[in-house]
Design a protein around this motif. Sequence first.
Motif: not given
Length: 329
Positions: A186-213
């Motif tokens: 599952q960690r590998e699957i998440i890693y591959r999503i984060l590396k792709g362009p579709e992971g931008a929103r996932l990265r933003a929401i997971a980042t503490l302090g971001d407006q998305s979070q």
Amino acid sequence: MYSGSEETEAIPMKNRRESTAPLPNRARELRSELVRKIASSIGSAEKQVTDIPGLTLTRRTSPTAPASGTYEPSLAVVVQGRKRVNLGGTAFIFDESRFLLTSLDLPIVGQVIEASEQAPFLCLMLKLEMTVVRELLSREEIPQMPSDSPAMATGKTTPELLNACCRLMDLLKNPQDIPFLASLIQREIIYRILKGPEGARLRAIATLGDQSQRTAKAIAWLRANYSKPLRVEELAQSAGMGVSTLHHHFRALTAMSPLQYQKQLRLQAARGRMLLDGLDAASAAFEVGYESASQFNREYSRLFGQPPMRDIRTLRAPSTPPLESFSNR
């Protein structure tokens, strides 16, 4: 670092044919393998909550009627058939070639649009744990990207992603390996999503302090308190944002305003109470926070196409196509 030609020369002759196989063929092979694995596991059932934490399988042998529900942060990989999900006024269609990524709790309307007895709709859905996303972000050099995009996106289903899904499915036949290997895959699957362009929103929401979070906190409050009166000023204050900032980011993430989001949650909950528990329209309206029965009937008709009790009778009629099954709930 080797060039492409140098890498080819370094491959032993007996392995060269397999290693240099065209990418589409490799994806097709893996997809066929996943079809067999999912079909074998789920049998004739429509839904299977597996022993792997967060993994659910879905099977449909005919198209379904549109159904409202909520998607959690998740990855949906279709290996056969096609599905449409409507978020606000935006439609997301995903099939054998494209996955669906959801990075927040979102009220949607879902519908399987391609399925048959000969070629059933087959899908695996994996719930995404934000704690794992944050851990990977802290360890990997994953570039940050602009975050003003919906919290739902489709992306190309790559051979690497399909390969990881195949290995995850293999664990169902080796349950003794699930406690150790499932989290790694599952960690590998998440890693591959984060590396792709579709992971931008996932990265933003997971980042503490971001407006998305911050917006995600407001969404979580609404999910837990949809039946309570909504004061947007208080919601914005609890998220540490101004009202206009909250509105901007909320709409960017969910394709709707906070009030529209709350309304969809209320109406979906009321529909479920009437359909599954036999409540009348007035009782269901009161339970989900409506004070006016006429307002409830009006907004229900606008969302579902007909008044509450007529809609419930239609859903119960034998001639009505089955409702879409929400596999991550």
